[in-house]
Design an enzyme around this catalytic site. Structure first.
Site, mmCIF file in Angstrom:
data_model
loop_
_atom_site.group_PDB
_atom_site.id
_atom_site.type_symbol
_atom_site.label_atom_id
_atom_site.label_comp_id
_atom_site.label_asym_id
_atom_site.label_seq_id
_atom_site.Cartn_x
_atom_site.Cartn_y
_atom_site.Cartn_z
ATOM 1 N N GLY A 13 0.912 -1.184 -0.127
ATOM 2 C CA GLY A 13 0.005 -0.038 0.141
ATOM 3 C C GLY A 13 0.943 1.295 0.073
ATOM 4 O O GLY A 13 2.054 1.387 -0.689
ATOM 5 N N SER A 14 0.353 2.294 0.765
ATOM 6 C CA SER A 14 1.281 3.585 0.664
ATOM 7 C C SER A 14 2.342 3.791 1.149
ATOM 8 O O SER A 14 3.096 4.897 0.905
ATOM 9 C CB SER A 14 0.200 4.388 1.437
ATOM 10 O OG SER A 14 -1.189 4.562 1.065
ATOM 11 N N THR A 15 2.805 2.865 1.694
ATOM 12 C CA THR A 15 4.228 2.639 2.089
ATOM 13 C C THR A 15 5.124 2.622 0.918
ATOM 14 O O THR A 15 6.450 3.014 1.098
ATOM 15 C CB THR A 15 4.779 1.435 3.138
ATOM 16 O OG1 THR A 15 4.559 0.248 2.293
ATOM 17 C CG2 THR A 15 4.012 1.406 4.090
ATOM 18 N N LYS A 17 4.615 4.817 -1.679
ATOM 19 C CA LYS A 17 4.823 6.347 -2.195
ATOM 20 C C LYS A 17 6.071 6.963 -1.828
ATOM 21 O O LYS A 17 6.373 7.546 -2.959
ATOM 22 C CB LYS A 17 3.570 6.958 -1.570
ATOM 23 C CG LYS A 17 2.334 6.609 -2.091
ATOM 24 C CD LYS A 17 0.956 7.362 -1.294
ATOM 25 C CE LYS A 17 -0.228 6.659 -1.645
ATOM 26 N NZ LYS A 17 -1.335 7.064 -0.774
ATOM 27 N N SER A 68 -0.956 11.303 1.715
ATOM 28 C CA SER A 68 -1.034 9.885 1.390
ATOM 29 C C SER A 68 -2.111 9.811 0.088
ATOM 30 O O SER A 68 -2.983 8.974 0.230
ATOM 31 C CB SER A 68 -1.662 8.874 2.172
ATOM 32 O OG SER A 68 -1.331 7.397 1.760
#
Length: 170
Positions: A13-15, A17, A68
């Site tokens: 997931g967002s980790t 970005k 995020s």
């Protein structure tokens, strides 16, 4: 029994970005203060729609990470060559076993960039469509703590500090 941090995989997931943004910064495509238009909080690519949890008008690149923003990360990613994204993810260790010598080390899954469609390039930028182990993710984040240097992992104490390799500029 198994060590889930080494053997199990998940979509991070967002980790991811920060890795997308780091590549764009390194390539000179954006600066931390560059503005990315994220309104109306959605981005359509083909028949798919990417959504942000919170609708913003425009965000700086730094705010894309702070807030995020999936839309912001996707727009940044689509301005990069797919091959460069894939190489950076591969360089930090995604898609390969960490090399700890631990039974059942997960390789995760990083599909070849040649098979990425635009929607896949966009979703990989915010951690969907890629699978990593917790150990791989922790090792990869080390490049931010070590000014762009990737350091080998060990599950046992080492007397001599390991020699890393430069992945990105500090």
């Amino acid at each position: 029994l198994r060590n889930r941090a080494v053997t199990d995989t998940f979509e991070p997931g967002s980790t991811l970005k920060p890795f997308t943004v780091a590549l764009a910064l390194e390539a000179g495509r954006v600066r931390p203060e560059s503005v990315i238009q994220t309104a109306p909080g959605t981005l359509s690519i083909g028949g798919a729609t990417i959504r942000d949890a919170h609708i913003e008008r425009a965000l700086t690149v730094a705010q894309v990470i702070q807030k995020s923003s999936n839309v912001g990360a996707a727009k940044i990613a689509l301005g990069l060559p797919a091959e460069a994204m894939w190489e950076m993810f591969r360089d930090v260790g995604f898609g390969a076993a960490p090399g700890l010598g631990f039974p059942g080390e997960a390789t995760g899954k990083l599909r070849p960039y040649r098979s990425w469609r635009p929607i896949e390039q966009a979703t990989v930028s915010y951690g969907h469509g890629i699978w990593v182990s917790l150990m791989q993710l922790a090792r990869a984040y080390g490049v931010f703590a070590r000014d762009g240097e990737l350091v080998p992992l060990s599950l046992v104490r080492v007397d001599v500090p390991p020699v890393g390799r430069r992945i990105m500029a500090p």
